[in-house]
Structure formats: structure tokens, C-alpha cells
Design a protein around this motif. Sequence first.
Motif, PDB file in Angstrom:
ATOM      1  N   ASP A  83       0.807  -1.217   0.000  1.00  0.00           N
ATOM      2  CA  ASP A  83       0.000   0.000   0.000  1.00  0.00           C
ATOM      3  C   ASP A  83       0.840   1.267   0.000  1.00  0.00           C
ATOM      4  N   PRO A  96       2.082   6.266  -2.126  1.00  0.00           N
ATOM      5  CA  PRO A  96       1.085   5.207  -2.236  1.00  0.00           C
ATOM      6  C   PRO A  96       1.396   4.329  -3.442  1.00  0.00           C
ATOM      7  N   ASN A  97       0.881   3.129  -3.434  1.00  0.00           N
ATOM      8  CA  ASN A  97       1.056   2.215  -4.562  1.00  0.00           C
ATOM      9  C   ASN A  97       0.030   2.561  -5.628  1.00  0.00           C
ATOM     10  N   ASN A  98       0.459   3.367  -6.613  1.00  0.00           N
ATOM     11  CA  ASN A  98      -0.466   3.788  -7.653  1.00  0.00           C
ATOM     12  C   ASN A  98       0.196   3.654  -9.018  1.00  0.00           C
ATOM     13  N   SER A 100      -0.738   4.488 -11.933  1.00  0.00           N
ATOM     14  CA  SER A 100      -0.906   5.557 -12.917  1.00  0.00           C
ATOM     15  C   SER A 100      -0.023   6.761 -12.651  1.00  0.00           C
ATOM     16  N   ALA A 101       0.690   6.765 -11.527  1.00  0.00           N
ATOM     17  CA  ALA A 101       1.477   7.929 -11.114  1.00  0.00           C
ATOM     18  C   ALA A 101       2.890   7.859 -11.692  1.00  0.00           C
ATOM     19  N   GLY A 111      -1.498  -0.956  -8.904  1.00  0.00           N
ATOM     20  CA  GLY A 111      -1.866  -0.272  -7.669  1.00  0.00           C
ATOM     21  C   GLY A 111      -2.871   0.850  -7.860  1.00  0.00           C
ATOM     22  N   LYS A 112      -3.783   0.989  -6.890  1.00  0.00           N
ATOM     23  CA  LYS A 112      -4.815   2.019  -6.912  1.00  0.00           C
ATOM     24  C   LYS A 112      -4.786   2.876  -5.644  1.00  0.00           C
ATOM     25  N   ALA A 113      -3.748   2.766  -4.832  1.00  0.00           N
ATOM     26  CA  ALA A 113      -3.703   3.470  -3.554  1.00  0.00           C
ATOM     27  C   ALA A 113      -3.539   4.978  -3.749  1.00  0.00           C
ATOM     28  N   GLU A 114      -4.004   5.732  -2.756  1.00  0.00           N
ATOM     29  CA  GLU A 114      -3.846   7.185  -2.717  1.00  0.00           C
ATOM     30  C   GLU A 114      -3.516   7.585  -1.288  1.00  0.00           C
ATOM     31  N   THR A 163      -1.472  11.014  -5.589  1.00  0.00           N
ATOM     32  CA  THR A 163      -0.755   9.782  -5.916  1.00  0.00           C
ATOM     33  C   THR A 163       0.754   9.973  -5.832  1.00  0.00           C
ATOM     34  N   HIS A 210      -4.684  -0.016  -1.725  1.00  0.00           N
ATOM     35  CA  HIS A 210      -4.886  -0.561  -3.071  1.00  0.00           C
ATOM     36  C   HIS A 210      -6.252  -1.219  -3.210  1.00  0.00           C
TER      37      HIS A 210
END
Length: 256
Positions: A83, A96-98, A100-101, A111-114, A163, A210
Motif C-alpha cells: 500500500d 502510495p502504490n499507484n 498511474s502515477a 496499484g490504486k492506492a492514494e 498519488t 490498493h
Amino acid sequence: MKTKLIGMLAIVLLAACSKDDAPVTPEPPETGGGNAVKTGTYRVVDLVADTNATSAGDAVSLYYSLEENKVIPASQRQTGNWDIVFYGIYNSSIYPNNGSAVGTPGFGGPGKAEIAVIVDRKFDAQYYDTSNFKPKTLPIPTALWNEAYNKVTTVPPGLRFVTRDIGLDHFLGGFDGWGYYDFYGSMFPGNPQKSHVVYTMPRVLIVKTHKGRYAKLIMENIYKDSPVNPDRTNKPGYITFRYSIQMDGSTNLNIP
């Protein structure tokens, strides 16, 4: 507050804007997934990150799962198993685990974390000089950590999630952060042992994991044994933090 004490003393062999206000439906564990924690409050003490890190460059990253309360190997960087990651100088940038960043450790993965930081200027005024972006005095009273943490009982409406990283306050940028980096030792003029020292501040971070669950987190220290007033003789790379995670997908963070 009833807290589960987690002593993380094993050496880690890792060389370490949008907001959905409505409750979310958490994703089920991934196939072969690990052991999710229960809704509750956890304290991670002296988590061993990059103990050889210096102020001259980035530390070796340390990946962490809040949903499982454990370190995740760097080999799993391109997965949804973690995360947050402790990155940068002294492992002080929390990404965060993202996927798209661009330019972040999780870029390109699933990852989708914010992440977000709660900055309460009225509360900050007890210890913080908002004109010069630095503490009024050091050390900051320790009682303020509990006060700041307990004030956060839900994800605030309209909180701005990002992100990118939450890191050192106004260091190499204009961002509010969780810690003050006294690069030149200006808080203690004439004392060379007080330059390049990081001081945590009582600011709460909110992480959307996430899998879509919310957690509040507060950094307590980055030095071994959590000295109240650290200097250059203290060993960095030992991260201590507290977090409360809500596993039902709601924004309720009033968690014992």
C-alpha cells in the motif's frame, strides 16, 4: 487506546486528485493472498529500513502492506500486494502504490492506492511557525501526537488525495508534510550534530489502500529507539509509526 504492539526487529534485506467520499466495497483477497488484519490500531516499532542511508541520496525503498501489517519484498513492486513505500532521503517520502502515477515506485503496476495529509492550521499553531514553515521549538511536545491522532475519527469530506508522496515539510517544494528536515541545523545554531536531522511532526496521513480501504497513520520517529530530540549520533533507518485501518470499506476511523 488499545494498541497492538508489533516489534519489527528483523533486518529487511531490501537495499529501503481525487477523493471518493462514499464508502467503497473493498476488493476480496487476491488469489493466494496473505492474511488480512482486522479493523484496529497497530503500532510498528523500529521497522528496519535502510540503516546505511545518508543525506546524500535516496535510501533503498521499503514496501509495506497496511492490510497485512508487514513488509513486502521489492520483487513484488509491480503488484497490488503493498500500500505504501518509504522512499527518498532517510526513507522519508511515503508514496502510495499507484500504477498511474508517473515517476513513482508503483508506476506501471496495478496499484490504486492514494494518500493525503491532514493539516489543521489552528492545531499546528501550538508548535509550528506557519510563516517560516518550521517548528517554533524542538522537541515538539509528545502529547500532541495522541491529540492529533485522536482528533481524526473519519475521512474528512473533501480531503484531497494524491498519488505522489507525502514527505518532508516544504523541503525541495511547497508541500505540507509529516516531518521537518533541519538541513542546515538552523534550529540549533552552532551545533554541528543537529544538521541534517529529521523531526517528525504530529500530522495525520490518510491512506486509501490498493483494495479500497481507509487507514489513518502518524509517523513517530525514523531513528532507532525513537529519541525525542534526535541528533547526528542517532541511527536513522528505524521507522516507528502508528496506524488504524478500517476493513469494512467505510470512512469511519474512530477505531480503538
